[in-house]
Scaffold this motif. Structure first.
Motif, PDB file in Angstrom:
ATOM      1  N   GLY A  77       2.832   9.664  -9.988  1.00  0.00           N
ATOM      2  CA  GLY A  77       2.244   9.543 -11.143  1.00  0.00           C
ATOM      3  C   GLY A  77       1.441  11.041 -11.278  1.00  0.00           C
ATOM      4  N   ALA A  78       0.804  11.400  -9.910  1.00  0.00           N
ATOM      5  CA  ALA A  78      -0.145  12.502 -10.116  1.00  0.00           C
ATOM      6  C   ALA A  78       0.717  13.660 -10.478  1.00  0.00           C
ATOM      7  N   VAL A  79       2.165  13.876 -10.027  1.00  0.00           N
ATOM      8  CA  VAL A  79       2.834  15.027 -10.361  1.00  0.00           C
ATOM      9  C   VAL A  79       3.268  14.834 -11.925  1.00  0.00           C
ATOM     10  N   SER A  80       3.695  13.941 -12.391  1.00  0.00           N
ATOM     11  CA  SER A  80       4.439  13.754 -13.645  1.00  0.00           C
ATOM     12  C   SER A  80       3.162  13.405 -14.700  1.00  0.00           C
ATOM     13  N   GLU A  81       1.993  12.980 -14.385  1.00  0.00           N
ATOM     14  CA  GLU A  81       1.133  12.546 -15.572  1.00  0.00           C
ATOM     15  C   GLU A  81       0.930  13.582 -16.508  1.00  0.00           C
ATOM     16  N   LYS A 105       0.860  -1.193   0.080  1.00  0.00           N
ATOM     17  CA  LYS A 105       0.085  -0.023   0.059  1.00  0.00           C
ATOM     18  C   LYS A 105       0.882   1.228   0.131  1.00  0.00           C
ATOM     19  N   LEU A 106       2.060   1.292   0.723  1.00  0.00           N
ATOM     20  CA  LEU A 106       2.691   2.378   0.595  1.00  0.00           C
ATOM     21  C   LEU A 106       3.368   2.575  -0.553  1.00  0.00           C
ATOM     22  N   GLU A 107       4.019   1.625  -1.242  1.00  0.00           N
ATOM     23  CA  GLU A 107       4.419   1.655  -2.455  1.00  0.00           C
ATOM     24  C   GLU A 107       3.537   2.277  -3.518  1.00  0.00           C
ATOM     25  N   ALA A 108       2.372   1.713  -3.290  1.00  0.00           N
ATOM     26  CA  ALA A 108       1.250   2.211  -4.142  1.00  0.00           C
ATOM     27  C   ALA A 108       1.057   3.776  -4.164  1.00  0.00           C
ATOM     28  N   LEU A 109       0.904   4.102  -3.086  1.00  0.00           N
ATOM     29  CA  LEU A 109       0.652   5.604  -2.513  1.00  0.00           C
ATOM     30  C   LEU A 109       1.824   6.379  -3.163  1.00  0.00           C
ATOM     31  N   GLU A 110       3.075   5.867  -3.072  1.00  0.00           N
ATOM     32  CA  GLU A 110       4.210   6.816  -3.331  1.00  0.00           C
ATOM     33  C   GLU A 110       4.199   6.858  -5.006  1.00  0.00           C
ATOM     34  N   LYS A 111       3.816   5.667  -5.803  1.00  0.00           N
ATOM     35  CA  LYS A 111       3.456   5.737  -7.115  1.00  0.00           C
ATOM     36  C   LYS A 111       2.462   6.482  -7.639  1.00  0.00           C
ATOM     37  N   LYS A 112       1.551   6.539  -6.832  1.00  0.00           N
ATOM     38  CA  LYS A 112       0.275   7.317  -7.331  1.00  0.00           C
ATOM     39  C   LYS A 112       0.639   8.876  -7.244  1.00  0.00           C
TER      40      LYS A 112
END
Length: 333
Positions: free
Chosen positions: A123-127, A113-120
């Motif tokens: 991703g939100a910043v660079s998407e 869950k922590l890794e998913a939150l970090e990726k999200k």
């Protein structure tokens, strides 16, 4: 993970190790007791043998036998106790291992869950930027592809022109009498000779030739012929007309060799309804002379429900002179 959870997890590991060591010790002690029991049974057999051999009194042997039986019962009781203890330790060990598995699964779930939150978050910043870059790259690639197609088309045309031009003489040799006779009018006549061959109710073949005659007093040079078809999708012609590549492969032939002006003439003909042909080398038509495109065939099917028409146009670009054939090929049904 919280501090108390870490301590609880550590206690479980320590407790598991203790149960494993205790179980190992009990296993060793159980083996020792079994060995001792076997030794006692062996001694009982030896005593029985000795009693039989030496004739000891029944009472002494019976007493010794009772002692050995008591010792044997004690050993069995101890084995039973050890088995019960081992069973209890095994149950505790399995319980502890299950608790460790639950803790590990919980820890792994939290990590995922922590890794998913970090990726999200990343991703939100660079998407937004990535999407804009991808759109820009797609647009640029489409533009490049279109330019490459256009460049390839131009290269093909240039290659066709270069191949045709190498068969033309260097320079335009015009004799003095023709260059001075500017008041003379160019005059030419072109016409179709053709016949229609019916193959079946829906298929026809037009077989014929196109004649170009010089009826003026000046030499005509290098005619270019355009066959215009209506409807456009019927544009196809067969016979002695070749591509420049085919003409080069076959080598020199007698008479005028006619070639298609476009390498991909068939696809272009279907689009615009025109087929352009020209002589492979330099051609001159003297006054009173003529040349022709002989023995061409035009296949046609009556599935197209409108009149079929072929017109001819002849261009003399060097002399800025053009004419239309005096007749046309026409089929109505």
């Amino acid at each position: 993970m919280k501090q108390d959870e870490k301590l609880s997890y550590s206690r479980l590991i320590t407790r598991t190790k203790y149960f494993q060591e205790k179980s190992l010790e009990l296993e060793k002690e159980l083996i020792f007791v079994r060995d001792h029991l076997q030794l006692v049974e062996t001694k009982m057999e030896e005593l029985q043998y000795e009693n039989d051999a030496k004739g000891e009194s029944f009472e002494a042997a019976q007493g010794r036998m009772q002692e050995l039986e008591k010792e044997l019962n004690d050993a069995h009781q101890k084995i039973k106790t050890l088995d019960e203890e081992r069973t209890r330790l095994t149950v505790d060990l399995e319980k502890a291992q299950k608790e460790i598995g639950v803790k590990q699964k919980t820890s792994n779930d939290l990590k995922v869950k922590l890794e998913a939150l970090e990726k999200k978050y990343q991703g939100a910043v660079s998407e937004g930027r990535i999407k804009n870059y991808e759109q820009l790259l797609t647009t640029m690639q489409n533009d490049i592809n279109e330019k490459e197609v256009q460049i390839q088309q131009f290269k093909t045309k240039v290659k066709d022109y270069e191949r045709r031009m190498k068969y033309r003489t260097e320079g335009n040799e015009v004799n003095n009498t023709q260059s001075t006779e500017t008041i003379e009018k160019l005059k030419s006549l072109a016409y179709f000779n053709y016949s229609i061959i019916v193959q079946d109710k829906k298929s026809f073949i037009v077989r014929g030739d196109l004649q170009i005659a010089n009826s003026g007093s000046m030499t005509l040079k290098n005619p270019v012929v355009c066959f215009r078809f209506r409807p456009a999708e019927t544009a196809i012609i067969k016979g002695q007309i070749l591509t420049v590549e085919q003409a080069e492969t076959r080598g020199a032939t007698s008479g005028t060799q006619w070639t298609f002006m476009d390498s991909d003439w068939m696809s272009k003909a279907r689009d615009r309804g025109e087929i352009w042909v020209s002589p492979l080398g330099d051609v001159s038509i003297q006054p009173g002379g003529q040349i022709g495109i002989d023995n061409f065939q035009i296949p046609f099917k009556s599935e197209i429900h409108e009149p079929f028409v072929v017109e001819g146009f002849i261009y003399f670009y060097e002399q800025d002179y053009k004419i239309k054939t005096s007749n046309q090929i026409a089929i109505s049904y």
